[in-house]
Scaffold this motif. Structure first.
Motif, PDB file in Angstrom:
ATOM      1  N   PRO B 141     -35.623  54.989  37.998  1.00 19.03           N
ATOM      2  CA  PRO B 141     -35.782  55.442  39.071  1.00 19.03           C
ATOM      3  C   PRO B 141     -36.023  57.215  38.812  1.00 19.03           C
ATOM      4  O   PRO B 141     -35.037  57.093  38.476  1.00 19.03           O
ATOM      5  N   LYS B 142     -37.206  57.663  39.376  1.00 14.14           N
ATOM      6  CA  LYS B 142     -36.914  59.321  39.733  1.00 14.14           C
ATOM      7  C   LYS B 142     -35.811  59.390  40.398  1.00 14.14           C
ATOM      8  O   LYS B 142     -36.593  59.087  41.875  1.00 14.14           O
ATOM      9  N   LYS B 143     -35.426  60.667  41.174  1.00  9.88           N
ATOM     10  CA  LYS B 143     -34.958  60.912  42.045  1.00  9.88           C
ATOM     11  C   LYS B 143     -34.929  62.305  42.642  1.00  9.88           C
ATOM     12  O   LYS B 143     -34.457  63.218  41.418  1.00  9.88           O
ATOM     13  N   ASP B 144     -35.286  62.344  44.275  1.00  9.60           N
ATOM     14  CA  ASP B 144     -34.583  63.638  43.881  1.00  9.60           C
ATOM     15  C   ASP B 144     -33.746  64.727  44.501  1.00  9.60           C
ATOM     16  O   ASP B 144     -33.304  63.315  45.272  1.00  9.60           O
ATOM     17  N   ILE B 145     -32.510  65.090  43.890  1.00 13.76           N
ATOM     18  CA  ILE B 145     -31.446  64.554  44.316  1.00 13.76           C
ATOM     19  C   ILE B 145     -31.027  66.145  45.335  1.00 13.76           C
ATOM     20  O   ILE B 145     -29.655  66.113  45.266  1.00 13.76           O
ATOM     21  N   GLY B 146     -31.590  67.087  44.940  1.00 13.62           N
ATOM     22  CA  GLY B 146     -30.996  68.580  45.684  1.00 13.62           C
ATOM     23  C   GLY B 146     -32.137  68.862  45.634  1.00 13.62           C
ATOM     24  O   GLY B 146     -33.372  69.021  45.212  1.00 13.62           O
ATOM     25  N   PRO B 147     -31.967  70.329  46.388  1.00 11.98           N
ATOM     26  CA  PRO B 147     -32.907  71.389  46.382  1.00 11.98           C
ATOM     27  C   PRO B 147     -33.848  72.575  45.291  1.00 11.98           C
ATOM     28  O   PRO B 147     -34.502  72.632  44.567  1.00 11.98           O
ATOM     29  N   LEU B 150     -33.911  67.781  39.874  1.00 16.05           N
ATOM     30  CA  LEU B 150     -34.446  66.722  39.559  1.00 16.05           C
ATOM     31  C   LEU B 150     -33.822  65.392  38.884  1.00 16.05           C
ATOM     32  O   LEU B 150     -33.384  65.885  38.118  1.00 16.05           O
ATOM     33  N   TYR B 152     -34.275  62.027  36.655  1.00 19.92           N
ATOM     34  CA  TYR B 152     -35.221  61.257  36.138  1.00 19.92           C
ATOM     35  C   TYR B 152     -34.207  60.447  35.341  1.00 19.92           C
ATOM     36  O   TYR B 152     -33.693  60.369  34.314  1.00 19.92           O
ATOM     37  N   ASP B 187     -26.308  59.191  40.546  1.00 23.83           N
ATOM     38  CA  ASP B 187     -27.202  59.301  41.761  1.00 23.83           C
ATOM     39  C   ASP B 187     -25.535  60.400  42.617  1.00 23.83           C
ATOM     40  O   ASP B 187     -25.264  60.524  42.341  1.00 23.83           O
ATOM     41  N   VAL B 188     -26.658  60.611  44.136  1.00 22.49           N
ATOM     42  CA  VAL B 188     -26.240  61.542  45.315  1.00 22.49           C
ATOM     43  C   VAL B 188     -25.780  60.480  46.474  1.00 22.49           C
ATOM     44  O   VAL B 188     -26.887  59.340  46.839  1.00 22.49           O
ATOM     45  N   PRO B 190     -27.307  59.382  49.605  1.00 15.06           N
ATOM     46  CA  PRO B 190     -27.944  59.616  50.352  1.00 15.06           C
ATOM     47  C   PRO B 190     -27.981  60.833  51.385  1.00 15.06           C
ATOM     48  O   PRO B 190     -27.235  60.711  52.538  1.00 15.06           O
ATOM     49  N   PRO B 193     -27.249  65.583  48.773  1.00 13.54           N
ATOM     50  CA  PRO B 193     -27.593  66.409  47.802  1.00 13.54           C
ATOM     51  C   PRO B 193     -27.093  67.376  47.589  1.00 13.54           C
ATOM     52  O   PRO B 193     -25.589  67.580  47.718  1.00 13.54           O
TER      53      PRO B 193
ATOM     54  N   THR C   5     -41.333  59.960  43.085  1.00  9.04           N
ATOM     55  CA  THR C   5     -40.189  60.299  42.913  1.00  9.04           C
ATOM     56  C   THR C   5     -38.791  59.714  44.525  1.00  9.04           C
ATOM     57  O   THR C   5     -39.520  60.140  45.529  1.00  9.04           O
ATOM     58  N   ILE C   6     -37.822  59.477  44.236  1.00  3.85           N
ATOM     59  CA  ILE C   6     -36.921  58.180  45.274  1.00  3.85           C
ATOM     60  C   ILE C   6     -37.073  60.304  45.941  1.00  3.85           C
ATOM     61  O   ILE C   6     -35.989  60.637  45.401  1.00  3.85           O
ATOM     62  N   ARG C   8     -33.299  61.695  47.682  1.00  2.90           N
ATOM     63  CA  ARG C   8     -32.239  61.408  48.122  1.00  2.90           C
ATOM     64  C   ARG C   8     -31.444  62.669  48.824  1.00  2.90           C
ATOM     65  O   ARG C   8     -30.909  62.069  48.999  1.00  2.90           O
ATOM     66  N   THR C   9     -32.775  62.847  49.305  1.00  2.00           N
ATOM     67  CA  THR C   9     -31.772  64.200  49.908  1.00  2.00           C
ATOM     68  C   THR C   9     -31.991  64.232  51.260  1.00  2.00           C
ATOM     69  O   THR C   9     -31.317  65.160  52.188  1.00  2.00           O
ATOM     70  N   MET C  76     -19.491  55.202  47.749  1.00  2.00           N
ATOM     71  CA  MET C  76     -20.662  54.920  47.648  1.00  2.00           C
ATOM     72  C   MET C  76     -20.965  54.326  45.855  1.00  2.00           C
ATOM     73  O   MET C  76     -20.929  52.759  45.261  1.00  2.00           O
TER      74      MET C  76
END
Lengths: 484, 532, 192
Positions: B141-147, B150, B152, B187-188, B190, B193, C5-6, C8-9, C76
């Protein structure tokens, strides 16, 4: 002459896990004797006996100990009880029938290596065995075989069980150490070797359960006795496992170097095949070591050994060296799984490939990507959508994954490559028969379903080329010994 | 210095470095992903494997060992012989490149990394045009991991550089590898972030397009960008940066290696510290107060006008003229301005400008420091003032003297990216009769100013800054000055009575002749061409 | 954004799940003296948590991270690496069926198919009544008893399809028949 069981001497004894039963039979006498000696003398004795590790790689245990730096304040002993190589279960049998034999071995090894804390890294699925071992440890503490000033020698040793949680790679010694430290079990790059910088960055010895269980007997009975068992270079008693459709699947003890045929057919071992079937294939050393052809194939004339020919290979002897003549990586765990004549070899390939795809730790690229790619191919071949080209690609991938032991961080990559290569190469005719019996468009249809983008390419029609210059394999070079 | 033989070529290398680093420093293009000289070695990508000569176990003769060795993990030892130019090594690279593309999406046309992607480059050089993989692709997946960032994860090659960066350099451990084997992903946790003062570095560290900067996402194709070497003005350490820009303006800032200051990294402050350059309210013409307030004035008339007015003020009371040299100015600019004013008003007092300080210095585990002092050139200004001598004083003195009416004329330079004047400061400076203000943006001083001159941002100038440790570093111009403005240096050059083009290098020569410390400009090492 | 987009924040309190009780914390802390680092107690701690909660919730990961002075992401990372740890709730009893070669050759596949049909769940799922969860494992190292499976702590040997009804209906099918060490408790489901 019947073989005298040493490691499994208490298998049929009631209440064998208790300290009293173990002691009634000379238990802890080896440790008592060792603790009278100097630690260096014990190391020398084990070196002299040439005790090769039972974990798979056959690295001499005494030599491993002697790599410890002379100046050290803390030393750890990690007992590798993460028995996850299918279909191996001899450590389990040993721990559930004779936990004190292991503890005595730990005490001797611990004393020889000046260990302060011993951790038994036991796989998480061993639940009964955990409680048995823990009870034995409690008993040993109470009786003064663990703890402070053991048997008045002034030597202190603590012993804890560390339970794993389901990861094959934690049986690799540095993966085990990482896991012990509370991390993912990603093997470390070497050097530094654990003997110099191991658990918690301190000198560490990692030994297999069976290796340690041999120690008390070497101390009490002596080097000569030890070397009277088994062929040159592969001394001592060995626990063999045999499973699959044999009459008496189980764990058996014998000298090193019995033949695979004996392990399957002899009355004191596997007791023959069920329903009189013939053996199609055997994986004789755990999965990682590769496959042998069974007696479904004709016997080789005058005992020639040629893994490239379709001959019966059951005469391979299970010691550290002989199996290599048959194209195997090594002795491994001497745990054989027998495949009967009526089993589809594609199922075997898919099962083995899945194991390594699931258990690759994901650190090195070849192993991570190669193992899952091989599994996808194996699945498709099993699903009746294989292509001749897949067999070539499979062999080529294995040749890159396991060109030579030691090219990836740990040996799992080689261990994954070896069985798949040998299965495909040794049973290529059967694979080809299956593939030619498929519907002509079976492979193309499958590919169109799962990967439409690839469908239009020539490769989907079964015209994959082996990459020019893509194979690198020097059969004449000797693989190095890998520590595992 | 150890000498090693790589592909038959003898190479001298720094002691203690891995063979891979030695090869890169010798200009060789050795494919690698996981190796980064600033991070721990994990030897997991297996791309940089090499052949090595070892003593044969039996004959003890030196011969090529049958197995391959990771060059990133093998220290270069004097006399060793290795090779990358061999069938075995090439076969390995080709296979590993094929593995990387098994599950990688073919989305280069929409990937920000395209053009500077090492998966593209290495595939071009060593890979094969068509994949032999016909089975199902794994789609992560594509993930939003922080402010700001991103992930991918379908593009990820699991080199774990980002994970190690967060462990070792920022010390914050937000990023981890999760799962096992080919299911592995970055990953981060949840709700936790990726959010630390150095996080943007993971974007450049990523050899492929997996980690993306939200600011830059889908903004530009990298091959349309031009690059300039610069120094970040956001704090007093003077982090080395690259400014990536084109005719549309700046698009991003990347770290530039500097072994004495920021090594391979920059702070997020430096990375995103260019937004003010493109603010709409930038001053864009000089104005002079007339009867109807400030009215636009032609640049050509300003130097003469200012020289005259300052000289007049100096005639009243000799030390009543003040010059406030901002620590946002380059050394050359400060030098020129001070000299120009002293030329007409020899007793003019040189003041050190306002030094913004936010919080405290922050030191990260491996020694990266984010300074509390948020200006690039305080030391430079102080050095110049000290050398020029005469009356010099600091910002506080200036405010005191101004509020007491001792200062009749003042030339105040700002140039700060943010609001910098307190109301007390404005009130004090408002007492000055003839106030020249040079700044980026309109400030509260505008209403008191007799002359308002636009300043330009550091990206539109060239010069040198002296950092908080006394290290003198140069920066180059990226953009042309905003329409209607003039580069500060050029203006001061003219104010000093010169004709022609301002060249920082020329001024530097003059400065160095007067003050040797300015001859000693530190130029960081260039990274090897094929290192990344 | 052009595609999904998932995020995760952010995380909702429901997603975080239950945290650690004082009793569980105490049990974990009892492992500290065994190791020179607190982090080393992580895997035992995760076993203890899974025994107590049935699975390892996000909140439990945060709590144990705090207890062991780690970042929750490190927890995790470890949880996701080991196949025995579940990150979603399990039923009261978890069947862990071996799928390795010996078991497959001895009929493990039929057992698997029969189990899946009987329980009506796929791998890593839980029956609606919260009674059963199901997973397969690569090898349980009990190949001489193939096909074999664990129900919670108890190993069932030489399982045949026709034995399944008897095994599943036995109330003691998950109990160890031996004195147990009190370091780890018998698994139970999460108290809700």
């Amino acid at each position: 002459m019947a073989f005298e069981r040493i490691l499994m001497k208490h298998v049929d004894v009631p209440n064998s896990t208790s300290l009293s039963v173990y002691k009634s039979d000379g238990g802890y006498e080896g440790a008592a004797k060792a603790l009278q000696m100097k630690a260096e003398q014990v190391v020398e004795l084990v070196k002299e006996a040439n005790v090769r590790g039972r974990g798979g790689a056959g690295f001499p245990a005494g030599l491993k100990w002697s790599f410890l730096p002379a100046e050290r304040d803390v030393t750890y002993l990690c007992v590798n009880a993460d028995e996850s190589e299918p279909p191996t279960f001899c450590n389990r049998v040993l721990m559930e029938t004779d936990p004190h034999m292991l503890l005595e071995g730990i005490l001797i090894a611990g004393y020889a290596t000046r260990t302060t804390v011993a951790y038994i890294y036991m796989r998480g699925e061993f639940i009964e065995q955990f409680h048995i071992m823990q009870k034995a440890i409690d008993e040993a503490y109470e009786a003064g075989y663990l703890g402070k000033n053991i048997l008045g020698s002034g030597y202190d040793l603590d012993c804890y069980i560390h339970r794993g949680a389901g990861a094959y790679i934690c049986g690799e010694e540095t993966g085990l150490i990482e896991s012990l430290e509370g991390k993912r079990g990603w093997p470390r790059i070497k050097p530094p070797f654990p003997a110099v910088e191991g658990a918690f960055r301190k000198p560490t010895v990692v030994n297999n359960v069976e290796t340690l269980a041999c120690l008390p007997h070497i101390i009490t009975r002596g080097v000569e006795w030890w070397q009277s068992l088994g062929p040159e270079g592969s001394f001592g008693p060995k626990m063999y496992c045999v499973s699959g459709p044999v009459n008496k699947p189980g764990c058996y003890e014998g000298p090193m170097g019995i033949s695979v045929r004996d392990l399957i057919y002899a009355d004191e071992f596997g007791g023959g095949m069920r329903d009189g079937k013939k053996v199609k294939a055997v994986l004789p050393g755990g999965f990682s070591m590769g496959v042998l052809r069974g007696d479904l194939f004709p016997k080789a004339p005058d005992g020639t050994v040629d893994p490239a020919q379709d001959y019966d290979e059951l005469d391979a002897r299970l010691d550290f060296d002989d199996v290599r003549r048959y194209g195997l990586l090594g002795l491994g765990t001497a745990a054989a799984v027998v495949v009967a004549e009526d089993t589809d070899i594609r199922d075997v390939l898919a099962n083995v490939a899945r194991f390594f795809a699931m258990e690759s730790c994901g650190q090195c690229t070849q192993c991570r990507e190669g193992s899952s790619w091989m599994y996808k191919m194996a699945q498709r071949i099993r699903g009746g959508a294989g292509r001749i080209a897949d067999l070539d690609v499979l062999v080529e991938v294995t040749q890159n994954m396991g060109m030579m032991p030691g090219e990836s961080i740990c040996g799992l990559s080689d261990g994954a490559a070896w069985p798949i290569r040998t299965i495909v190469q040794k049973f290529r005719k059967e694979f080809e028969q299956h593939i030619s019996a498929q519907a002509p468009d079976a492979a193309a249809e499958w590919i169109r379903r799962v990967n439409p983008a690839a469908y239009g390419l020539p490769i989907a029609q079964g015209r994959a080329e082996v990459m020019p210059g893509g194979t690198f394999y020097r059969p004449d070079s000797e693989p190095d010994t890998v520590e595992a | 210095m150890p000498k090693i033989i790589i592909d038959g070529q003898e190479i001298e290398c720094r002691p203690g470095i891995p063979v891979l680093q030695a090869a890169l420093e010798a200009g060789m293009d050795i494919p690698h992903y996981c190796y980064h000289p600033g991070l721990k070695i994990v030897a997991s990508c297996r791309l940089c494997l090499m052949e090595m000569k070892m003593p044969h176990p039996k004959t003890k003769e030196m011969a090529w060992a049958p197995k391959l060795f990771p060059s990133c993990q093998t220290p270069a030892k004097d006399g060793m012989e290795v090779r990358f130019d061999s069938d075995a090594v090439r076969a390995n690279v080709r296979h590993v490149m094929e593995y990387y593309l098994l599950n990688h999406p073919l989305d280069c046309p929409v990937c920000d990394k395209a053009g500077e992607c090492y998966l593209q480059d290495y595939t071009e050089d060593h890979g094969s045009a068509a994949s032999r993989m016909v089975d199902e692709k794994q789609k992560n997946p594509k993930k939003d991991i922080g402010p700001q960032t991103l992930l991918y994860s379908d593009r990820c090659v699991l080199c774990s550089r980002c994970v190690r960066f967060c462990d070792e350099i920022s010390g914050t451990s937000e990023l981890r590898v999760i799962n096992r084997g080919s299911r592995g992903e970055i990953d981060v946790f949840p709700g936790r972030p990726l959010d630390n003062a150095l996080q943007g570095n993971v974007v450049e560290l990523c050899p492929v397009g997996a980690l993306l900067d939200k600011e830059f996402l889908f903004r530009q194709r990298v091959w349309t960008l031009k690059t300039t070497k610069s120094i970040s003005p956001v704090d007093s350490r003077g982090q080395s940066i690259y400014i990536d820009y084109n005719e549309e303006g700046i698009h991003r800032i990347r770290p530039r290696f500097n072994e004495k200051v920021n090594e391979w990294w920059i702070s997020d402050e430096a990375r995103f510290g260019w937004k003010h350059v493109h603010r709409d309210d930038r001053l864009n013409q000089p104005r002079v107060r007339g009867s109807d307030g400030l009215v636009p004035q032609r640049w050509e008339e300003l130097p003469e006008f200012l020289r005259k007015r300052l000289a007049d003020a100096a005639k009243q009371v000799s030390d009543s003229v003040a010059v406030v040299l901002s620590p946002m100015m380059s050394c050359e600019e400060a030098w020129l301005l001070a000299k120009a004013v002293r030329d007409v008003a020899p007793q003019a007092v040189l003041f050190h400008g306002f030094v913004p300080v936010v919080g405290e210095d922050r030191t990260f585990p491996k020694g990266f420091v984010v300074k509390a002092e948020k200006c690039p050139n305080r030391r430079g200004i102080e050095t110049i003032c000290e050398h020029l001598g005469g009356n010099t004083a600091n910002w506080g003195d200036f405010l005191g003297m101004a509020s007491s009416g001792k200062i009749k004329a003042a030339y105040v330079v700002g140039g700060y990216p943010n609001e910098w004047l307190t109301s007390e400061a404005v009130a004090a400076i408002g007492q000055v009769e003839f106030l020249v203000v040079q700044d980026l943006f309109p400030t509260a001083l505008t209403e008191h100013a007799a002359v308002e001159i636009p300043s330009v941002s550091w990206t539109e100038r060239e010069g040198m800054f002296m950092n908080c440790d006394g290290l003198l570093q140069e920066f180059e111009r990226a953009l042309n000055p905003l329409e209607g403005t003039k580069a500060d240096g050029q203006f001061f050059f003219e104010l000093a009575g010169n004709v022609g083009l301002f060249r920082a290098k020329k001024v530097r020569e003059e400065m160095a002749a007067a003050l040797p410390v300015f001859a000693d400009v530190f130029i960081p090492q260039e990274l090897p061409e094929h290192a990344h | 954004m052009a595609w999904r987009t998932i995020d995760r924040t952010k995380v909702s309190p429901e997603e975080m799940g239950p945290g650690l009780s004082a009793a569980v914390r105490e049990k974990i802390q009892a492992f500290f003296p065994r190791y020179p680092t607190k982090q080393a107690a992580l895997i035992p701690a995760l076993h203890i948590i899974q025994d107590a909660l049935g699975y390892i919730s996000l909140q439990a990961m945060e709590d144990v991270a705090e207890l062991l002075e780690l970042h929750p992401s490190q927890v995790m990372d470890v949880v996701s690496f080991y196949s025995m740890f579940w990150t979603h709730p399990r039923g009261k009893k978890t069947i862990m069926l071996c799928r390795s070669l010996s078991c497959e050759l001895m009929g493990g596949k039929n057992v698997r198919d029969a189990l899946v049909e009987k329980l009506g769940i796929k791998e890593h799922e839980t029956t609606d009544d919260g009674e059963w969860s199901f997973m397969t494992e690569e090898c349980l190292a009990a190949c001489e008893h193939a096909p074999c499976m664990l129900i919670n702590e108890k190993l069932h040997k030489c399982v045949r399809v026709e034995d399944l009804n008897r095994i599943l209906s036995d109330p003691d099918n998950d109990k160890l028949e031996m004195p147990r060490s009190d370091l780890f408790d018998a698994p139970r489901t999460a108290q809700t």
